[in-house]
Design an enzyme around this catalytic site. Sequence first.
Site, PDB file in Angstrom:
ATOM      1  N   CYS A 194       0.800  -1.225   0.000  1.00 24.12           N
ATOM      2  CA  CYS A 194       0.000   0.000   0.000  1.00 24.12           C
ATOM      3  C   CYS A 194       0.834   1.277   0.000  1.00 24.12           C
ATOM      4  O   CYS A 194       1.248   1.746  -1.041  1.00 24.12           O
ATOM      5  CB  CYS A 194      -0.976  -0.015   1.171  1.00 24.12           C
ATOM      6  SG  CYS A 194      -2.308   1.189   0.998  1.00 24.12           S
TER       7      CYS A 194
ATOM      8  N   ARG B 246     -12.923   5.300  -2.723  1.00 23.45           N
ATOM      9  CA  ARG B 246     -11.747   4.503  -2.449  1.00 23.45           C
ATOM     10  C   ARG B 246     -11.857   3.132  -3.115  1.00 23.45           C
ATOM     11  O   ARG B 246     -12.957   2.652  -3.417  1.00 23.45           O
ATOM     12  CB  ARG B 246     -11.553   4.308  -0.936  1.00 23.45           C
ATOM     13  CG  ARG B 246     -11.204   5.571  -0.201  1.00 23.45           C
ATOM     14  CD  ARG B 246     -11.058   5.321   1.295  1.00 23.45           C
ATOM     15  NE  ARG B 246      -9.934   4.454   1.597  1.00 23.45           N
ATOM     16  CZ  ARG B 246      -8.666   4.869   1.685  1.00 23.45           C
ATOM     17  NH1 ARG B 246      -8.366   6.137   1.493  1.00 23.45           N
ATOM     18  NH2 ARG B 246      -7.703   4.012   1.982  1.00 23.45           N
TER      19      ARG B 246
ATOM     20  N   HIS C 147      -3.614  -6.064   1.218  1.00 21.56           N
ATOM     21  CA  HIS C 147      -3.479  -6.263   2.663  1.00 21.56           C
ATOM     22  C   HIS C 147      -3.943  -7.685   2.970  1.00 21.56           C
ATOM     23  O   HIS C 147      -3.873  -8.564   2.153  1.00 21.56           O
ATOM     24  CB  HIS C 147      -4.333  -5.250   3.425  1.00 21.56           C
ATOM     25  CG  HIS C 147      -3.925  -3.826   3.226  1.00 21.56           C
ATOM     26  ND1 HIS C 147      -2.835  -3.262   3.848  1.00 21.56           N
ATOM     27  CD2 HIS C 147      -4.461  -2.842   2.460  1.00 21.56           C
ATOM     28  CE1 HIS C 147      -2.717  -1.990   3.495  1.00 21.56           C
ATOM     29  NE2 HIS C 147      -3.694  -1.713   2.652  1.00 21.56           N
TER      30      HIS C 147
END
Length: 272
Positions: free
Chosen positions: A97, A134, A209
């Site tokens: 990320c 997002r 993630h």
Amino acid sequence: MTLELTIGWLYPTLMSTYGDRGNVITIERRAQWRGYTVKVLPLDQNSTAEDIKSVDVIVGGGAQDRQQEIVMRDLQGAKADAMREKIENGTPGVFTCGSPQLLGHYYEPGLGQRIEGLGILDLVSIHPGENTKRCIGNLVIEVTASRLAKDLEEMTGSKAYLVGFENHGGRTKLGKVEALGKVVYGLGNNGEDGTEGAFYQNAIATYSHGPLLPKNPFVADWLIQTALRLKYQQPITLQPLDDSLAVQAREAMFKKLQVNPPKLSAVAKVSG
């Protein structure tokens, strides 16, 4: 001789959003289960360039924009040079990320000025603005980075698919750097071109993630094996581990997402 592995953990108090410390724990445990001596070394504001040079594998996680700015302004000068040297010389790592944005040319946050990166990876990241949706949700990619895909297929006996979870506002565009993989489910680097992550030398960059490595333990084994081979300059054979629970968890997620990759063995098979 007991083999030793030093894990460099990038800015653990600033860049461990979304449970990315699990990647550190996975590498540590899977090395220890095989009898290796493991040291976890935080690489933060109090670290030196020599600390960076001493590690065998590097793990970096995600961060909010403010924390990422602090990190990117600290990792300058001799410390930045040491990080470039490590990656260019093949030190393996997994960067999640915010960390790939740190390694790229620059990151433009939704608010504030452009933050210059290390320029190790040929990519740029831009946050389109606070009102932009997002990129959030489960993520599945097929590893397409040629050398890594080949290594992982030799280890697992099938094409490598990675499962994770993405949550990022920034959109990443790749230059000449090779993508880590192509998106099978989710949005990936930017939701437009079907790419996810990047792969350079032995550095894995991803928005995935989860954290990534507990869900895909064969990648942790690849990092361990690559690090030890580089450090000791000799063939390294990792003892197999029982990964049946991880395999079951992956298969449950693939079923939920209606993705059908080749099945993995429940026992990690790592060649010498």
